[in-house]
Design a protein around this motif. Structure first.
Motif, PDB file in Angstrom:
ATOM      1  N   LEU A  12      -7.847   5.212   5.533  1.00 25.65           N
ATOM      2  CA  LEU A  12      -6.665   4.451   5.913  1.00 25.65           C
ATOM      3  C   LEU A  12      -6.953   3.562   7.125  1.00 25.65           C
ATOM      4  N   ARG A  13      -7.705   4.088   8.105  1.00 28.31           N
ATOM      5  CA  ARG A  13      -8.059   3.278   9.288  1.00 28.31           C
ATOM      6  C   ARG A  13      -8.824   2.024   8.868  1.00 28.31           C
ATOM      7  N   LYS A  14      -9.795   2.198   8.002  1.00 30.20           N
ATOM      8  CA  LYS A  14     -10.612   1.061   7.568  1.00 30.20           C
ATOM      9  C   LYS A  14      -9.764   0.042   6.808  1.00 30.20           C
ATOM     10  N   THR A  15      -8.825   0.517   6.029  1.00 34.66           N
ATOM     11  CA  THR A  15      -7.959  -0.376   5.265  1.00 34.66           C
ATOM     12  C   THR A  15      -7.074  -1.204   6.181  1.00 34.66           C
ATOM     13  N   LEU A  16      -6.573  -0.595   7.251  1.00 30.21           N
ATOM     14  CA  LEU A  16      -5.623  -1.260   8.138  1.00 30.21           C
ATOM     15  C   LEU A  16      -6.289  -2.098   9.228  1.00 30.21           C
ATOM     16  N   ARG A  27      -1.427   2.193 -10.811  1.00 31.68           N
ATOM     17  CA  ARG A  27      -2.752   1.594 -11.035  1.00 31.68           C
ATOM     18  C   ARG A  27      -2.639   0.230 -11.702  1.00 31.68           C
ATOM     19  N   THR A  28      -1.853   0.135 -12.789  1.00 32.93           N
ATOM     20  CA  THR A  28      -1.772  -1.133 -13.505  1.00 32.93           C
ATOM     21  C   THR A  28      -0.914  -2.162 -12.771  1.00 32.93           C
ATOM     22  N   ALA A  29      -0.182  -1.726 -11.742  1.00 33.40           N
ATOM     23  CA  ALA A  29       0.585  -2.665 -10.916  1.00 33.40           C
ATOM     24  C   ALA A  29      -0.286  -3.255  -9.815  1.00 33.40           C
ATOM     25  N   GLY A  30      -1.538  -2.791  -9.722  1.00 27.62           N
ATOM     26  CA  GLY A  30      -2.447  -3.305  -8.710  1.00 27.62           C
ATOM     27  C   GLY A  30      -2.133  -2.835  -7.308  1.00 27.62           C
ATOM     28  N   ILE A  31      -1.427  -1.715  -7.188  1.00 30.49           N
ATOM     29  CA  ILE A  31      -1.040  -1.196  -5.880  1.00 30.49           C
ATOM     30  C   ILE A  31      -1.937  -0.026  -5.513  1.00 30.49           C
ATOM     31  N   PRO A  32      -2.724  -0.151  -4.438  1.00 27.54           N
ATOM     32  CA  PRO A  32      -3.597   0.962  -4.038  1.00 27.54           C
ATOM     33  C   PRO A  32      -2.793   2.136  -3.487  1.00 27.54           C
ATOM     34  N   VAL A  33      -3.318   3.323  -3.702  1.00 25.08           N
ATOM     35  CA  VAL A  33      -2.693   4.560  -3.216  1.00 25.08           C
ATOM     36  C   VAL A  33      -3.741   5.337  -2.428  1.00 25.08           C
ATOM     37  N   ILE A  34      -3.394   5.722  -1.209  1.00 25.32           N
ATOM     38  CA  ILE A  34      -4.294   6.511  -0.371  1.00 25.32           C
ATOM     39  C   ILE A  34      -3.627   7.840  -0.053  1.00 25.32           C
ATOM     40  N   SER A  35      -4.349   8.923  -0.276  1.00 23.39           N
ATOM     41  CA  SER A  35      -3.849  10.273   0.015  1.00 23.39           C
ATOM     42  C   SER A  35      -4.364  10.709   1.376  1.00 23.39           C
ATOM     43  N   VAL A  36      -3.450  11.171   2.237  1.00 19.36           N
ATOM     44  CA  VAL A  36      -3.843  11.544   3.595  1.00 19.36           C
ATOM     45  C   VAL A  36      -3.169  12.849   4.014  1.00 19.36           C
ATOM     46  N   SER A  37      -3.728  13.443   5.047  1.00 15.37           N
ATOM     47  CA  SER A  37      -3.112  14.610   5.684  1.00 15.37           C
ATOM     48  C   SER A  37      -3.381  14.531   7.175  1.00 15.37           C
ATOM     49  N   LEU A  51       0.863  -1.180   0.000  1.00  8.39           N
ATOM     50  CA  LEU A  51       0.000   0.000   0.000  1.00  8.39           C
ATOM     51  C   LEU A  51       0.896   1.225   0.000  1.00  8.39           C
ATOM     52  N   VAL A  52       0.643   2.153  -0.912  1.00 10.51           N
ATOM     53  CA  VAL A  52       1.384   3.416  -0.926  1.00 10.51           C
ATOM     54  C   VAL A  52       0.504   4.502  -0.318  1.00 10.51           C
ATOM     55  N   VAL A  53       1.023   5.190   0.680  1.00  6.98           N
ATOM     56  CA  VAL A  53       0.305   6.285   1.325  1.00  6.98           C
ATOM     57  C   VAL A  53       1.050   7.581   1.038  1.00  6.98           C
ATOM     58  N   VAL A  54       0.356   8.505   0.399  1.00  3.55           N
ATOM     59  CA  VAL A  54       0.929   9.822   0.124  1.00  3.55           C
ATOM     60  C   VAL A  54       0.428  10.771   1.198  1.00  3.55           C
ATOM     61  N   THR A  55       1.308  11.157   2.089  1.00  5.49           N
ATOM     62  CA  THR A  55       0.911  12.018   3.192  1.00  5.49           C
ATOM     63  C   THR A  55       1.209  13.480   2.862  1.00  5.49           C
ATOM     64  N   LYS A  56       0.830  14.366   3.778  1.00  4.65           N
ATOM     65  CA  LYS A  56       0.975  15.825   3.582  1.00  4.65           C
ATOM     66  C   LYS A  56       0.213  16.280   2.341  1.00  4.65           C
ATOM     67  N   HIS A  57      -0.998  15.720   2.171  1.00  6.00           N
ATOM     68  CA  HIS A  57      -1.845  16.057   1.023  1.00  6.00           C
ATOM     69  C   HIS A  57      -2.039  17.557   0.899  1.00  6.00           C
ATOM     70  N   ASP A  58      -2.055  18.265   2.032  1.00 11.18           N
ATOM     71  CA  ASP A  58      -2.289  19.705   2.019  1.00 11.18           C
ATOM     72  C   ASP A  58      -1.161  20.474   1.325  1.00 11.18           C
ATOM     73  N   LEU A  59       0.033  19.879   1.209  1.00 14.40           N
ATOM     74  CA  LEU A  59       1.161  20.564   0.567  1.00 14.40           C
ATOM     75  C   LEU A  59       1.137  20.445  -0.952  1.00 14.40           C
ATOM     76  N   ASP A  60       0.598  19.333  -1.461  1.00  9.85           N
ATOM     77  CA  ASP A  60       0.577  19.121  -2.908  1.00  9.85           C
ATOM     78  C   ASP A  60      -0.522  18.127  -3.258  1.00  9.85           C
ATOM     79  N   PRO A  61      -1.742  18.589  -3.509  1.00 15.67           N
ATOM     80  CA  PRO A  61      -2.859  17.691  -3.830  1.00 15.67           C
ATOM     81  C   PRO A  61      -2.681  16.932  -5.144  1.00 15.67           C
ATOM     82  N   GLU A  62      -1.740  17.378  -5.991  1.00 14.71           N
ATOM     83  CA  GLU A  62      -1.540  16.726  -7.283  1.00 14.71           C
ATOM     84  C   GLU A  62      -0.650  15.491  -7.204  1.00 14.71           C
ATOM     85  N   LEU A  63       0.232  15.430  -6.211  1.00 12.58           N
ATOM     86  CA  LEU A  63       1.157  14.300  -6.117  1.00 12.58           C
ATOM     87  C   LEU A  63       0.427  12.962  -6.006  1.00 12.58           C
ATOM     88  N   PRO A  64      -0.598  12.830  -5.169  1.00  8.13           N
ATOM     89  CA  PRO A  64      -1.296  11.540  -5.093  1.00  8.13           C
ATOM     90  C   PRO A  64      -1.867  11.085  -6.433  1.00  8.13           C
TER      91      PRO A  64
END
Length: 303
Positions: free
Chosen positions: A160-164, A140-150, A119-132
């Protein structure tokens, strides 16, 4: 109590949750914690206990510490961070420090080789909403989910809580300063020590000094020290690296050459897919960097 005196005692099964200064904390199935020392036999056998290890131990008596008696077989093993029996690797990246995507792909490669979820978690969403969005497109095609958080404004925390919260053993890992401890504080209501970023070099300060297994609200997660370097695998056959990339699988057998490693060979179906945007061109570029590295090490393995 000596090591010899523990041999006839009934042993308890537990999970190693932290180790500091030669002492190890083990948690049993009733969530009781015990402090033990490691027997000399492990040092002689060159076995190092890891957080996440399932073990058998003697609890000790009174004020005396117990002894770690046996490390049970590991289902997975990471050398950096040094942890065992991880089911899901949670790779935390952030806009600052700048993500080292070679490092991310190197970790994903090792996780895939052992059958771990990623699972890839992109944190500090507030600094750059485009990075996630960029990261999600790449994986996406590697089947790896990405969750954006702040942790600052709460974005994505509930997702993220529900996923973990499935009792799988997760390990948070990533570059120093990516915000792993800050994220865990916000996620689980903890008070882990956190650091900041050096403005001069935009490098994270590593405040987590040891690995710890935390259990709360159905979530089992390891907080680990950040790092900025992961050594190449010494025993990796270059021909097997492509098998760690799930997005390549639909194109296997469609290349002009049967032994195609997807490294600019004529008629490579994977390269054609990347050119069409069917898989990530960035991932393919980084794969080729790791492939060249693996080839160089493989050639020199008998030197």
């Amino acid at each position: 109590m000596t090591e010899k005196q523990t041999e006839d005692l009934d042993l308890i099964r537990g999970t190693l949750v932290r180790g500091i200064g030669g002492f190890y904390t083990i948690r049993d199935e009733n969530l009781r914690e015990y402090t033990v020392r490691c027997k000399k036999k492990f040092r002689h056998e060159r076995i190092t206990p890891m957080v996440g290890d399932e073990v058998l131990f003697s609890p000790g008596q009174g004020e005396e510490h117990g002894w770690l008696e046996q490390i049970l077989p590991r289902s997975t093993e990471c050398l950096r961070p040094p942890v065992a029996n991880v089911t899901r690797l949670v790779i935390v990246i952030a806009p600052v420090p700048k993500p080292d995507m070679i490092l991310v792909d190197r970790q994903i490669s090792r996780a895939n080789s052992q059958g771990m979820d990623v699972l890839v978690v992109v944190t500090k969403h507030d600094l750059d909403p485009e990075l996630p969005k960029q990261i999600e497109t790449e994986y996406r095609t590697a089947g790896i989910p990405v969750i954006s958080v702040s942790a600052k404004d709460g974005t994505g925390l509930e997702t993220l809580r529900k996923t973990l919260a499935d009792r799988k053993l997760s390990c948070f890992t990533g570059q120093s300063g990516a915000g792993k401890s800050t994220l865990l504080n916000a996620l689980l209501g903890l008070e882990l020590e956190t650091g900041d970023i050096s403005r001069k070099i935009e490098r994270g300060k590593n405040t987590t000094r040891h690995t710890e297994l935390i259990e709360k609200n159905g979530i089992r997660v390891m907080d680990t020290a950040g790092f900025n370097l992961l050594e190449a695998e010494k025993e990796l056959d270059p021909a097997s690296l492509k098998d760690r990339y799930p997005e390549f699988e639909p194109y296997e057998g469609k290349c002009r050459f049967d032994a195609c490693l997807h490294d600019r060979e004529p008629g490579c179906a994977v390269e054609e897919a990347a050119n069409k945007g069917e898989i990530s061109p960035e991932r393919l570029k980084r794969y080729r960097i790791l492939l060249a590295e693996a080839r160089e090490i493989w050639r020199g393995r008998y030197d």
